[in-house]
Design a protein around this motif. Structure first.
Motif, PDB file in Angstrom:
ATOM      1  N   GLU A  48       0.822  -1.201   0.000  1.00 32.65           N
ATOM      2  CA  GLU A  48       0.000   0.000   0.000  1.00 32.65           C
ATOM      3  C   GLU A  48       0.866   1.266   0.000  1.00 32.65           C
ATOM      4  O   GLU A  48       1.967   1.274   0.553  1.00 32.65           O
ATOM      5  CB  GLU A  48      -0.910   0.017   1.227  1.00 32.65           C
ATOM      6  N   VAL A  49       0.340   2.305  -0.608  1.00 31.69           N
ATOM      7  CA  VAL A  49       0.986   3.612  -0.567  1.00 31.69           C
ATOM      8  C   VAL A  49       0.459   4.364   0.646  1.00 31.69           C
ATOM      9  O   VAL A  49      -0.754   4.456   0.849  1.00 31.69           O
ATOM     10  CB  VAL A  49       0.694   4.423  -1.853  1.00 31.69           C
ATOM     11  N   ASP A  50       1.353   4.916   1.469  1.00 30.87           N
ATOM     12  CA  ASP A  50       0.928   5.684   2.633  1.00 30.87           C
ATOM     13  C   ASP A  50       0.087   6.882   2.197  1.00 30.87           C
ATOM     14  O   ASP A  50       0.395   7.535   1.191  1.00 30.87           O
ATOM     15  CB  ASP A  50       2.143   6.190   3.415  1.00 30.87           C
ATOM     16  N   GLN A  51      -0.938   7.202   2.963  1.00 31.58           N
ATOM     17  CA  GLN A  51      -1.807   8.321   2.616  1.00 31.58           C
ATOM     18  C   GLN A  51      -1.029   9.635   2.572  1.00 31.58           C
ATOM     19  O   GLN A  51      -1.283  10.497   1.733  1.00 31.58           O
ATOM     20  CB  GLN A  51      -2.959   8.425   3.621  1.00 31.58           C
ATOM     21  N   GLY A  52      -0.080   9.785   3.489  1.00 29.13           N
ATOM     22  CA  GLY A  52       0.732  11.000   3.480  1.00 29.13           C
ATOM     23  C   GLY A  52       1.512  11.154   2.194  1.00 29.13           C
ATOM     24  O   GLY A  52       1.689  12.271   1.688  1.00 29.13           O
ATOM     25  N   ALA A  53       1.981  10.040   1.642  1.00 24.16           N
ATOM     26  CA  ALA A  53       2.715  10.085   0.374  1.00 24.16           C
ATOM     27  C   ALA A  53       1.772  10.422  -0.781  1.00 24.16           C
ATOM     28  O   ALA A  53       2.137  11.176  -1.686  1.00 24.16           O
ATOM     29  CB  ALA A  53       3.403   8.751   0.122  1.00 24.16           C
ATOM     30  N   VAL A  54       0.558   9.884  -0.740  1.00 24.59           N
ATOM     31  CA  VAL A  54      -0.428  10.181  -1.792  1.00 24.59           C
ATOM     32  C   VAL A  54      -0.708  11.681  -1.845  1.00 24.59           C
ATOM     33  O   VAL A  54      -0.853  12.273  -2.922  1.00 24.59           O
ATOM     34  CB  VAL A  54      -1.734   9.398  -1.565  1.00 24.59           C
ATOM     35  N   GLU A  55      -0.756  12.303  -0.676  1.00 20.31           N
ATOM     36  CA  GLU A  55      -1.028  13.745  -0.624  1.00 20.31           C
ATOM     37  C   GLU A  55       0.102  14.560  -1.244  1.00 20.31           C
ATOM     38  O   GLU A  55      -0.113  15.685  -1.702  1.00 20.31           O
ATOM     39  CB  GLU A  55      -1.247  14.167   0.829  1.00 20.31           C
ATOM     40  N   VAL A  56       1.308  13.991  -1.293  1.00 21.07           N
ATOM     41  CA  VAL A  56       2.451  14.688  -1.888  1.00 21.07           C
ATOM     42  C   VAL A  56       2.475  14.521  -3.398  1.00 21.07           C
ATOM     43  O   VAL A  56       2.633  15.490  -4.142  1.00 21.07           O
ATOM     44  CB  VAL A  56       3.781  14.176  -1.276  1.00 21.07           C
ATOM     45  N   HIS A  57       2.312  13.270  -3.868  1.00 17.69           N
ATOM     46  CA  HIS A  57       2.469  13.021  -5.311  1.00 17.69           C
ATOM     47  C   HIS A  57       1.181  12.641  -6.037  1.00 17.69           C
ATOM     48  O   HIS A  57       1.149  12.622  -7.273  1.00 17.69           O
ATOM     49  CB  HIS A  57       3.539  11.952  -5.582  1.00 17.69           C
ATOM     50  N   GLY A  58       0.122  12.333  -5.300  1.00 19.52           N
ATOM     51  CA  GLY A  58      -1.155  12.045  -5.937  1.00 19.52           C
ATOM     52  C   GLY A  58      -1.262  10.684  -6.583  1.00 19.52           C
ATOM     53  O   GLY A  58      -2.228  10.403  -7.305  1.00 19.52           O
ATOM     54  N   ILE A  59      -0.308   9.797  -6.354  1.00 18.29           N
ATOM     55  CA  ILE A  59      -0.302   8.464  -6.974  1.00 18.29           C
ATOM     56  C   ILE A  59      -0.975   7.486  -6.016  1.00 18.29           C
ATOM     57  O   ILE A  59      -0.480   7.252  -4.910  1.00 18.29           O
ATOM     58  CB  ILE A  59       1.120   8.013  -7.297  1.00 18.29           C
ATOM     59  N   THR A  60      -2.088   6.895  -6.447  1.00 20.12           N
ATOM     60  CA  THR A  60      -2.880   6.028  -5.576  1.00 20.12           C
ATOM     61  C   THR A  60      -2.592   4.558  -5.845  1.00 20.12           C
ATOM     62  O   THR A  60      -2.002   4.185  -6.863  1.00 20.12           O
ATOM     63  CB  THR A  60      -4.373   6.280  -5.792  1.00 20.12           C
ATOM     64  N   ASN A  61      -3.051   3.715  -4.918  1.00 17.86           N
ATOM     65  CA  ASN A  61      -2.905   2.269  -5.087  1.00 17.86           C
ATOM     66  C   ASN A  61      -3.608   1.787  -6.351  1.00 17.86           C
ATOM     67  O   ASN A  61      -3.111   0.902  -7.055  1.00 17.86           O
ATOM     68  CB  ASN A  61      -3.479   1.541  -3.858  1.00 17.86           C
ATOM     69  N   GLU A  62      -4.752   2.372  -6.646  1.00 21.50           N
ATOM     70  CA  GLU A  62      -5.520   1.968  -7.828  1.00 21.50           C
ATOM     71  C   GLU A  62      -4.743   2.273  -9.115  1.00 21.50           C
ATOM     72  O   GLU A  62      -4.784   1.497 -10.079  1.00 21.50           O
ATOM     73  CB  GLU A  62      -6.866   2.690  -7.853  1.00 21.50           C
ATOM     74  N   MET A  63      -4.031   3.377  -9.152  1.00 19.31           N
ATOM     75  CA  MET A  63      -3.264   3.758 -10.329  1.00 19.31           C
ATOM     76  C   MET A  63      -2.120   2.789 -10.600  1.00 19.31           C
ATOM     77  O   MET A  63      -1.668   2.641 -11.741  1.00 19.31           O
ATOM     78  CB  MET A  63      -2.698   5.172 -10.163  1.00 19.31           C
ATOM     79  N   LEU A  64      -1.637   2.124  -9.548  1.00 15.57           N
ATOM     80  CA  LEU A  64      -0.452   1.270  -9.678  1.00 15.57           C
ATOM     81  C   LEU A  64      -0.779  -0.206  -9.826  1.00 15.57           C
ATOM     82  O   LEU A  64       0.121  -1.016 -10.085  1.00 15.57           O
ATOM     83  CB  LEU A  64       0.450   1.457  -8.453  1.00 15.57           C
ATOM     84  N   ALA A  65      -2.041  -0.564  -9.688  1.00 20.03           N
ATOM     85  CA  ALA A  65      -2.424  -1.981  -9.638  1.00 20.03           C
ATOM     86  C   ALA A  65      -2.003  -2.764 -10.875  1.00 20.03           C
ATOM     87  O   ALA A  65      -1.615  -3.939 -10.778  1.00 20.03           O
ATOM     88  CB  ALA A  65      -3.934  -2.100  -9.425  1.00 20.03           C
ATOM     89  N   ASP A  66      -2.057  -2.127 -12.057  1.00 18.44           N
ATOM     90  CA  ASP A  66      -1.734  -2.854 -13.293  1.00 18.44           C
ATOM     91  C   ASP A  66      -0.350  -2.524 -13.840  1.00 18.44           C
ATOM     92  O   ASP A  66      -0.021  -2.872 -14.974  1.00 18.44           O
ATOM     93  CB  ASP A  66      -2.780  -2.550 -14.367  1.00 18.44           C
ATOM     94  N   LYS A  67       0.484  -1.872 -13.032  1.00 17.96           N
ATOM     95  CA  LYS A  67       1.817  -1.481 -13.487  1.00 17.96           C
ATOM     96  C   LYS A  67       2.819  -2.600 -13.225  1.00 17.96           C
ATOM     97  O   LYS A  67       2.618  -3.444 -12.349  1.00 17.96           O
ATOM     98  CB  LYS A  67       2.258  -0.192 -12.778  1.00 17.96           C
ATOM     99  N   PRO A  68       3.932  -2.632 -13.952  1.00 22.30           N
ATOM    100  CA  PRO A  68       4.944  -3.677 -13.738  1.00 22.30           C
ATOM    101  C   PRO A  68       5.662  -3.490 -12.404  1.00 22.30           C
ATOM    102  O   PRO A  68       5.684  -2.389 -11.842  1.00 22.30           O
ATOM    103  CB  PRO A  68       5.907  -3.480 -14.906  1.00 22.30           C
ATOM    104  N   THR A  69       6.248  -4.568 -11.895  1.00 23.65           N
ATOM    105  CA  THR A  69       7.042  -4.495 -10.679  1.00 23.65           C
ATOM    106  C   THR A  69       8.449  -4.006 -11.011  1.00 23.65           C
ATOM    107  O   THR A  69       8.853  -3.963 -12.179  1.00 23.65           O
ATOM    108  CB  THR A  69       7.142  -5.874 -10.010  1.00 23.65           C
ATOM    109  N   PHE A  70       9.202  -3.652  -9.979  1.00 18.54           N
ATOM    110  CA  PHE A  70      10.584  -3.226 -10.215  1.00 18.54           C
ATOM    111  C   PHE A  70      11.381  -4.348 -10.859  1.00 18.54           C
ATOM    112  O   PHE A  70      12.214  -4.097 -11.735  1.00 18.54           O
ATOM    113  CB  PHE A  70      11.249  -2.801  -8.901  1.00 18.54           C
ATOM    114  N   ARG A  71      11.146  -5.572 -10.456  1.00 19.32           N
ATOM    115  CA  ARG A  71      11.857  -6.715 -11.045  1.00 19.32           C
ATOM    116  C   ARG A  71      11.671  -6.744 -12.562  1.00 19.32           C
ATOM    117  O   ARG A  71      12.603  -7.069 -13.308  1.00 19.32           O
ATOM    118  CB  ARG A  71      11.334  -8.010 -10.420  1.00 19.32           C
ATOM    119  N   GLU A  72      10.474  -6.373 -13.020  1.00 20.33           N
ATOM    120  CA  GLU A  72      10.175  -6.437 -14.458  1.00 20.33           C
ATOM    121  C   GLU A  72      10.803  -5.293 -15.245  1.00 20.33           C
ATOM    122  O   GLU A  72      11.027  -5.424 -16.447  1.00 20.33           O
ATOM    123  CB  GLU A  72       8.658  -6.442 -14.663  1.00 20.33           C
ATOM    124  N   ILE A  73      11.109  -4.183 -14.588  1.00 21.69           N
ATOM    125  CA  ILE A  73      11.647  -3.029 -15.323  1.00 21.69           C
ATOM    126  C   ILE A  73      13.124  -2.770 -15.010  1.00 21.69           C
ATOM    127  O   ILE A  73      13.733  -1.866 -15.593  1.00 21.69           O
ATOM    128  CB  ILE A  73      10.826  -1.748 -15.038  1.00 21.69           C
TER     129      ILE A  73
END
Length: 242
Positions: A48-73
């Motif tokens: 999960e992304v911390d709520q405090g971090a979301v308030e800084v960059h606006g990137i939510t858990n839902e936005m990242l659900a279908d993104k590749p992992t670090f291992r993949e990139i």
């Protein structure tokens, strides 16, 4: 000279607490010129992304659900930065997270890339700004204001946008005179590695100019001024080096 201006966004502030990278943004410069070549990737942090971090960059858990992992990139990212000088604002934060991801990858049986410092030289623009402007605010917004860099489109933190802004700030910080006007033309200053307009040749029969030399008092005052610059810049006054 190839430089990569880099920024990351994360799930929180501390990798030792399991926080991870969720966005990497890079812009490439060669000989201090932006090439237009970029690397940008959102990453599924598998937590999960911390709520405090979301308030800084606006990137939510839902936005990242279908993104590749670090291992993949990881391989693609490391190939992009390999051999370059990384220019990062508050570099220990970003390199700490990058090295945490690389260690995690190795522990999971993935490629052993070592550390990011094994592949790249790292320049910390925050440390540079603190030497140049001691006692002043040196976050990215403050530097944009100081160097007249337009960041009005920066409402939230974003890795690629912040890298683009930092590239302009870094060149302004390290390029000396930003503009030089000759014959009505304006080009980037020589410190930025940009081409400067040619100076027209003067006529051969032009009268010799009178040379006015500095007085002893003026030379002494000048030397004192250079010493003050040298002290404020932590020994980095170029004009004071023999």
């Amino acid at each position: 000279m190839r430089q990569i201006v880099l920024d990351t966004e994360t799930t929180g502030l501390e990798p030792k607490q399991g926080h991870r990278i969720i966005e990497i943004g890079c812009v490439e410069m060669v000989n201090r010129r932006l090439t237009g070549n970029t690397y940008h990737q959102y990453i599924n942090p598998e937590r999960e992304v911390d709520q405090g971090a979301v308030e800084v960059h606006g990137i939510t858990n839902e936005m990242l659900a279908d993104k590749p992992t670090f291992r993949e990139i990881a391989a693609e990212f490391m190939a992009f930065v390999d051999g370059a000088e990384l220019v990062i604002h508050n570099a220990p934060f970003d390199t700490g997270f990058l090295n945490h991801e690389l260690r995690r990858l190795r522990a999971e049986g993935g490629t052993d890339f070592g550390t990011i410092e094994a592949h790249c030289e790292v320049t910390d623009t925050l440390a540079l700004a603190r030497r140049m402007h001691p006692g002043q605010k040196n976050n990215l917004d403050a530097l944009c204001k100081r160097y007249d860099i337009n960041n009005s489109h920066r409402e939230l933190h974003g890795a690629l946008l912040d890298s683009e802004i930092l590239a302009d700030v870094y060149r302004a910080m390290t390029g000396g005179q930003k503009k030089l006007s000759l014959d009505g033309e304006s080009d980037e200053g020589a410190g930025g590695g940009e081409q400067v307009a040619a100076i027209r040749r003067l006529p051969a029969d032009r009268p010799r100019l009178k040379v006015v030399r500095a007085s002893g008092a003026e030379l002494e005052a000048h030397a004192g001024y250079l010493e003050a610059i040298d002290k404020a810049s932590g020994g980095n006054c170029l004009w004071n080096r023999g």
